[in-house]
Design an enzyme around this catalytic site. Sequence first.
Site, PDB file in Angstrom:
ATOM      1  N   ILE A   7       0.776  -1.313   0.254  1.00 42.76           N
ATOM      2  CA  ILE A   7      -0.216   0.149   0.326  1.00 42.76           C
ATOM      3  C   ILE A   7       1.327   0.884   0.032  1.00 42.76           C
ATOM      4  O   ILE A   7       0.351   2.062  -0.725  1.00 42.76           O
ATOM      5  CB  ILE A   7      -0.590   0.256   1.134  1.00 42.76           C
ATOM      6  CG1 ILE A   7      -2.055   0.995   0.690  1.00 42.76           C
ATOM      7  CG2 ILE A   7      -0.182   0.249   2.532  1.00 42.76           C
ATOM      8  CD1 ILE A   7      -3.188   0.390   2.114  1.00 42.76           C
TER       9      ILE A   7
ATOM     10  N   VAL B  55       1.709  -2.862   8.888  1.00 45.24           N
ATOM     11  CA  VAL B  55       1.469  -1.679   7.661  1.00 45.24           C
ATOM     12  C   VAL B  55       1.862  -0.387   8.338  1.00 45.24           C
ATOM     13  O   VAL B  55       2.768   0.315   7.373  1.00 45.24           O
ATOM     14  CB  VAL B  55       0.203  -1.699   7.005  1.00 45.24           C
ATOM     15  CG1 VAL B  55      -1.297  -1.447   8.119  1.00 45.24           C
ATOM     16  CG2 VAL B  55      -0.138  -1.271   5.797  1.00 45.24           C
ATOM     17  N   ASP B  56       1.536   0.069   9.320  1.00 46.64           N
ATOM     18  CA  ASP B  56       2.312   1.112   9.642  1.00 46.64           C
ATOM     19  C   ASP B  56       3.375   1.270  10.214  1.00 46.64           C
ATOM     20  O   ASP B  56       4.398   2.736   9.863  1.00 46.64           O
ATOM     21  CB  ASP B  56       1.891   0.697  11.740  1.00 46.64           C
ATOM     22  CG  ASP B  56       1.613   2.279  12.351  1.00 46.64           C
ATOM     23  OD1 ASP B  56       1.926   3.892  11.826  1.00 46.64           O
ATOM     24  OD2 ASP B  56       1.190   2.212  13.683  1.00 46.64           O
TER      25      ASP B  56
ATOM     26  N   THR C 189      -5.700  -7.305  10.804  1.00 45.84           N
ATOM     27  CA  THR C 189      -6.307  -8.041  10.494  1.00 45.84           C
ATOM     28  C   THR C 189      -4.292  -9.101  10.855  1.00 45.84           C
ATOM     29  O   THR C 189      -4.327 -10.467   9.734  1.00 45.84           O
ATOM     30  CB  THR C 189      -6.406  -9.545   9.190  1.00 45.84           C
ATOM     31  OG1 THR C 189      -5.519  -8.499   7.717  1.00 45.84           O
ATOM     32  CG2 THR C 189      -7.584  -8.446   8.705  1.00 45.84           C
TER      33      THR C 189
ATOM     34  N   VAL D 286      -0.768  -7.770  13.333  1.00 42.32           N
ATOM     35  CA  VAL D 286      -0.827  -7.701  14.970  1.00 42.32           C
ATOM     36  C   VAL D 286      -2.210  -7.917  15.685  1.00 42.32           C
ATOM     37  O   VAL D 286      -1.874  -8.874  17.099  1.00 42.32           O
ATOM     38  CB  VAL D 286       0.309  -6.639  14.871  1.00 42.32           C
ATOM     39  CG1 VAL D 286       0.303  -6.391  16.541  1.00 42.32           C
ATOM     40  CG2 VAL D 286       1.625  -6.244  14.446  1.00 42.32           C
TER      41      VAL D 286
HETATM   42  N1  AR6 Z   1       0.825  -3.015   2.362  1.00 42.54           N
HETATM   43  C1  AR6 Z   1      -0.901  -3.765   2.233  1.00 42.54           C
HETATM   44  N2  AR6 Z   1      -0.677  -4.633   3.249  1.00 42.54           N
HETATM   45  C2  AR6 Z   1       0.584  -5.101   4.589  1.00 42.54           C
HETATM   46  C3  AR6 Z   1       1.599  -4.250   4.550  1.00 42.54           C
HETATM   47  C4  AR6 Z   1       1.694  -3.306   3.067  1.00 42.54           C
HETATM   48  N3  AR6 Z   1       3.189  -2.960   2.795  1.00 42.54           N
HETATM   49  N4  AR6 Z   1       2.058  -4.313   5.107  1.00 42.54           N
HETATM   50  C5  AR6 Z   1       1.235  -5.374   6.032  1.00 42.54           C
HETATM   51  N5  AR6 Z   1       0.492  -5.112   5.711  1.00 42.54           N
HETATM   52  P1  AR6 Z   1      -0.885  -4.689  10.791  1.00 42.54           P
HETATM   53  P2  AR6 Z   1      -3.196  -4.243  12.775  1.00 42.54           P
HETATM   54  C6  AR6 Z   1      -0.877  -5.995   6.034  1.00 42.54           C
HETATM   55  O1  AR6 Z   1      -0.427  -6.008  11.632  1.00 42.54           O
HETATM   56  O2  AR6 Z   1      -3.842  -6.197  12.887  1.00 42.54           O
HETATM   57  C7  AR6 Z   1       1.184  -2.057  14.055  1.00 42.54           C
HETATM   58  O3  AR6 Z   1       2.147  -2.547  15.100  1.00 42.54           O
HETATM   59  C8  AR6 Z   1      -0.878  -7.156   6.688  1.00 42.54           C
HETATM   60  O4  AR6 Z   1      -0.263  -8.019   5.775  1.00 42.54           O
HETATM   61  O5  AR6 Z   1      -0.084  -4.685   9.795  1.00 42.54           O
HETATM   62  O6  AR6 Z   1      -4.672  -3.822  12.416  1.00 42.54           O
HETATM   63  C9  AR6 Z   1       0.194  -0.894  15.095  1.00 42.54           C
HETATM   64  O7  AR6 Z   1       0.941   0.232  15.524  1.00 42.54           O
HETATM   65  C10 AR6 Z   1      -2.478  -6.964   7.293  1.00 42.54           C
HETATM   66  O8  AR6 Z   1      -3.158  -8.183   5.923  1.00 42.54           O
HETATM   67  O9  AR6 Z   1      -2.223  -3.758  11.838  1.00 42.54           O
HETATM   68  C11 AR6 Z   1      -0.651  -1.435  15.440  1.00 42.54           C
HETATM   69  O10 AR6 Z   1       0.143  -1.662  16.793  1.00 42.54           O
HETATM   70  C12 AR6 Z   1      -3.583  -5.786   7.683  1.00 42.54           C
HETATM   71  O11 AR6 Z   1      -1.988  -4.932   7.175  1.00 42.54           O
HETATM   72  C13 AR6 Z   1      -1.122  -3.020  15.180  1.00 42.54           C
HETATM   73  O12 AR6 Z   1      -0.087  -3.373  14.259  1.00 42.54           O
HETATM   74  C14 AR6 Z   1      -2.976  -4.834   8.495  1.00 42.54           C
HETATM   75  O13 AR6 Z   1      -1.721  -5.787   9.885  1.00 42.54           O
HETATM   76  C15 AR6 Z   1      -1.957  -3.234  13.780  1.00 42.54           C
HETATM   77  O14 AR6 Z   1      -2.552  -3.921  13.972  1.00 42.54           O
END
Ligand code: AR6
Length: 167
Positions: A9, A31-32, A116, A118
Amino acid sequence: MITIKLGDITKEEIGAIVNAANKGLRGGGGVDEAIHRAAGPSVMEECREIGRCNTGDAVITGAGLLKAKNVIHAVGPVWRGGEKGEAGQLRSCYEKSFEVALKNGIETIALPAISTGVYGYPIEEAADIALRTGKRFEDRFREIRYVCFSDRDFRIYKETLDRLSET
Ligand code: AR6
Protein backbone atom coordinates in the site's frame (compact mmCIF):
# COMPACT_ATOMS: atom_id res chain seq x y z
CA MET A 1 -16.00 1.60 -7.88
CA ILE A 2 -14.54 -1.02 -5.56
CA THR A 3 -11.29 -2.66 -6.59
CA ILE A 4 -9.10 -5.29 -4.94
CA LYS A 5 -5.40 -5.67 -5.60
CA LEU A 6 -2.39 -7.51 -4.27
CA GLY A 7 0.49 -5.26 -3.30
CA ASP A 8 2.28 -2.88 -0.99
CA ILE A 9 0.00 0.00 0.00
CA THR A 10 2.94 2.38 0.48
CA LYS A 11 3.38 2.37 -3.32
CA GLU A 12 -0.15 3.49 -4.17
CA GLU A 13 -0.62 6.72 -6.14
CA ILE A 14 -3.96 7.76 -4.76
CA GLY A 15 -5.82 10.43 -2.81
CA ALA A 16 -5.32 8.74 0.54
CA ILE A 17 -3.97 5.52 1.97
CA VAL A 18 -5.32 4.21 5.24
CA ASN A 19 -2.91 3.10 7.95
CA ALA A 20 -3.69 0.40 10.53
CA ALA A 21 -2.49 2.47 13.47
CA ASN A 22 -2.66 2.17 17.27
CA LYS A 23 -4.35 4.47 19.79
CA GLY A 24 -1.13 6.30 20.60
CA LEU A 25 -0.39 6.98 16.89
CA ARG A 26 3.18 6.08 17.78
CA GLY A 27 3.98 3.68 14.98
CA GLY A 28 4.71 0.00 15.44
CA GLY A 29 5.03 -2.99 13.16
CA GLY A 30 3.19 -4.18 10.07
CA VAL A 31 1.73 -1.69 7.63
CA ASP A 32 2.13 1.14 10.16
CA GLU A 33 5.90 0.69 10.21
CA ALA A 34 6.05 0.39 6.41
CA ILE A 35 4.04 3.60 5.93
CA HIS A 36 6.11 5.67 8.37
CA ARG A 37 9.35 4.33 6.94
CA ALA A 38 8.32 5.26 3.40
CA ALA A 39 6.73 8.59 4.34
CA GLY A 40 9.65 10.00 6.32
CA PRO A 41 9.45 11.89 9.64
CA SER A 42 6.81 14.53 8.80
CA VAL A 43 3.90 12.10 9.17
CA MET A 44 5.06 11.01 12.62
CA GLU A 45 5.45 14.66 13.63
CA GLU A 46 1.84 15.31 12.65
CA CYS A 47 0.75 12.19 14.52
CA ARG A 48 2.53 13.46 17.62
CA GLU A 49 0.68 16.76 17.36
CA ILE A 50 -2.67 14.97 17.08
CA GLY A 51 -1.71 12.85 20.08
CA ARG A 52 -4.06 9.89 20.06
CA CYS A 53 -7.01 8.27 18.37
CA ASN A 54 -9.63 6.00 19.93
CA THR A 55 -10.31 2.48 18.73
CA GLY A 56 -12.90 2.68 15.96
CA ASP A 57 -11.87 6.19 14.94
CA ALA A 58 -9.57 7.72 12.30
CA VAL A 59 -7.47 10.87 11.85
CA ILE A 60 -5.83 12.40 8.78
CA THR A 61 -2.30 13.70 8.11
CA GLY A 62 -0.24 14.61 5.09
CA ALA A 63 1.72 11.86 3.40
CA GLY A 64 5.34 13.07 3.49
CA LEU A 65 7.37 11.35 0.78
CA LEU A 66 4.61 8.94 -0.25
CA LYS A 67 2.90 9.17 -3.63
CA ALA A 68 -0.48 9.32 -1.91
CA LYS A 69 -1.66 12.82 -0.92
CA ASN A 70 -2.83 11.95 2.58
CA VAL A 71 -2.61 9.21 5.18
CA ILE A 72 -5.69 8.36 7.23
CA HIS A 73 -4.71 6.63 10.45
CA ALA A 74 -7.47 4.25 11.54
CA VAL A 75 -7.40 2.30 14.79
CA GLY A 76 -8.95 -1.13 14.56
CA PRO A 77 -9.76 -3.38 17.51
CA VAL A 78 -7.56 -6.06 18.99
CA TRP A 79 -9.31 -9.41 18.42
CA ARG A 80 -10.45 -10.83 21.79
CA GLY A 81 -12.61 -13.70 20.58
CA GLY A 82 -15.33 -11.71 18.84
CA GLU A 83 -17.70 -10.96 21.71
CA LYS A 84 -16.11 -7.76 22.97
CA GLY A 85 -17.58 -5.43 20.36
CA GLU A 86 -14.82 -6.04 17.83
CA ALA A 87 -17.11 -6.11 14.78
CA GLY A 88 -18.69 -2.76 15.61
CA GLN A 89 -15.29 -1.22 16.25
CA LEU A 90 -13.87 -2.54 12.99
CA ARG A 91 -16.91 -1.28 11.05
CA SER A 92 -16.56 2.08 12.77
CA CYS A 93 -12.92 2.56 11.85
CA TYR A 94 -13.77 1.95 8.16
CA GLU A 95 -16.74 4.35 8.37
CA LYS A 96 -14.63 7.02 10.05
CA SER A 97 -11.89 6.57 7.45
CA PHE A 98 -14.38 7.12 4.63
CA GLU A 99 -16.00 10.06 6.42
CA VAL A 100 -12.72 11.85 7.10
CA ALA A 101 -11.71 11.29 3.48
CA LEU A 102 -14.98 12.77 2.18
CA LYS A 103 -14.64 15.75 4.53
CA ASN A 104 -11.24 16.42 2.98
CA GLY A 105 -12.42 16.17 -0.62
CA ILE A 106 -10.66 12.84 -1.23
CA GLU A 107 -12.17 10.80 -4.08
CA THR A 108 -9.83 7.81 -4.19
CA ILE A 109 -8.76 5.78 -1.17
CA ALA A 110 -6.69 2.64 -0.57
CA LEU A 111 -7.16 0.47 2.49
CA PRO A 112 -5.26 -2.44 4.06
CA ALA A 113 -6.93 -5.30 5.95
CA ILE A 114 -7.11 -3.39 9.25
CA SER A 115 -6.71 -5.46 12.46
CA THR A 116 -5.91 -8.71 10.63
CA GLY A 117 -2.16 -8.69 11.34
CA VAL A 118 -0.75 -7.95 14.78
CA TYR A 119 -4.30 -7.44 16.15
CA GLY A 120 -5.37 -10.96 15.13
CA TYR A 121 -8.81 -10.34 13.59
CA PRO A 122 -9.83 -13.36 11.44
CA ILE A 123 -9.45 -12.37 7.80
CA GLU A 124 -12.77 -13.80 6.53
CA GLU A 125 -14.82 -11.83 9.03
CA ALA A 126 -12.70 -8.71 8.65
CA ALA A 127 -13.00 -8.82 4.84
CA ASP A 128 -16.77 -9.06 5.12
CA ILE A 129 -16.91 -5.94 7.31
CA ALA A 130 -14.38 -4.03 5.19
CA LEU A 131 -16.25 -4.73 1.93
CA ARG A 132 -19.79 -4.28 3.26
CA THR A 133 -18.81 -0.89 4.66
CA GLY A 134 -17.08 0.03 1.41
CA LYS A 135 -20.19 -0.83 -0.59
CA ARG A 136 -22.21 1.62 1.53
CA PHE A 137 -19.77 4.41 0.64
CA GLU A 138 -19.01 3.31 -2.93
CA ASP A 139 -21.19 5.93 -4.65
CA ARG A 140 -19.40 8.78 -2.91
CA PHE A 141 -15.90 7.85 -4.16
CA ARG A 142 -14.36 7.42 -7.57
CA GLU A 143 -12.45 4.40 -6.25
CA ILE A 144 -12.23 2.42 -3.04
CA ARG A 145 -9.18 0.20 -3.44
CA TYR A 146 -8.51 -2.68 -1.05
CA VAL A 147 -4.82 -3.56 -1.03
CA CYS A 148 -4.12 -7.11 0.13
CA PHE A 149 -0.66 -8.14 1.25
CA SER A 150 -0.90 -11.91 0.66
CA ASP A 151 -2.35 -14.18 -2.02
CA ARG A 152 -4.63 -15.70 0.58
CA ASP A 153 -6.05 -12.35 1.70
CA PHE A 154 -6.48 -11.34 -1.93
CA ARG A 155 -8.45 -14.52 -2.69
CA ILE A 156 -10.65 -14.08 0.38
CA TYR A 157 -11.40 -10.46 -0.50
CA LYS A 158 -12.34 -11.47 -4.06
CA GLU A 159 -14.60 -14.28 -2.88
CA THR A 160 -16.22 -12.05 -0.28
CA LEU A 161 -16.91 -9.28 -2.78
CA ASP A 162 -18.41 -11.79 -5.23
CA ARG A 163 -20.65 -13.13 -2.49
CA LEU A 164 -21.78 -9.67 -1.38
CA SER A 165 -22.47 -8.66 -4.99
CA GLU A 166 -24.80 -11.64 -5.49
CA THR A 167 -27.15 -10.58 -2.70
N1 AR6 B 1 0.81 -2.99 2.34
C1 AR6 B 1 -0.43 -3.51 2.51
N2 AR6 B 1 -0.76 -4.29 3.56
C2 AR6 B 1 0.21 -4.55 4.46
C3 AR6 B 1 1.51 -4.04 4.37
C4 AR6 B 1 1.81 -3.22 3.25
N3 AR6 B 1 3.02 -2.69 3.06
N4 AR6 B 1 2.25 -4.50 5.43
C5 AR6 B 1 1.41 -5.27 6.17
N5 AR6 B 1 0.19 -5.31 5.58
P1 AR6 B 1 -0.97 -4.96 10.76
P2 AR6 B 1 -3.17 -4.50 12.67
C6 AR6 B 1 -1.04 -6.00 6.01
O1 AR6 B 1 -0.31 -5.91 11.67
O2 AR6 B 1 -3.47 -5.94 12.72
C7 AR6 B 1 1.13 -2.16 14.34
O3 AR6 B 1 2.18 -2.39 15.22
C8 AR6 B 1 -0.90 -7.20 6.90
O4 AR6 B 1 -0.55 -8.34 6.16
O5 AR6 B 1 -0.14 -3.97 10.03
O6 AR6 B 1 -4.31 -3.52 12.50
C9 AR6 B 1 0.36 -0.90 14.67
O7 AR6 B 1 1.19 0.10 15.16
C10 AR6 B 1 -2.32 -7.31 7.43
O8 AR6 B 1 -3.15 -7.95 6.46
O9 AR6 B 1 -2.12 -4.08 11.54
C11 AR6 B 1 -0.62 -1.37 15.69
O10 AR6 B 1 -0.04 -1.40 16.97
C12 AR6 B 1 -2.78 -5.84 7.52
O11 AR6 B 1 -1.82 -5.11 6.77
C13 AR6 B 1 -0.93 -2.77 15.24
O12 AR6 B 1 0.18 -3.20 14.48
C14 AR6 B 1 -2.85 -5.29 8.92
O13 AR6 B 1 -1.81 -5.83 9.72
C15 AR6 B 1 -2.13 -2.82 14.34
O14 AR6 B 1 -2.42 -4.16 14.01
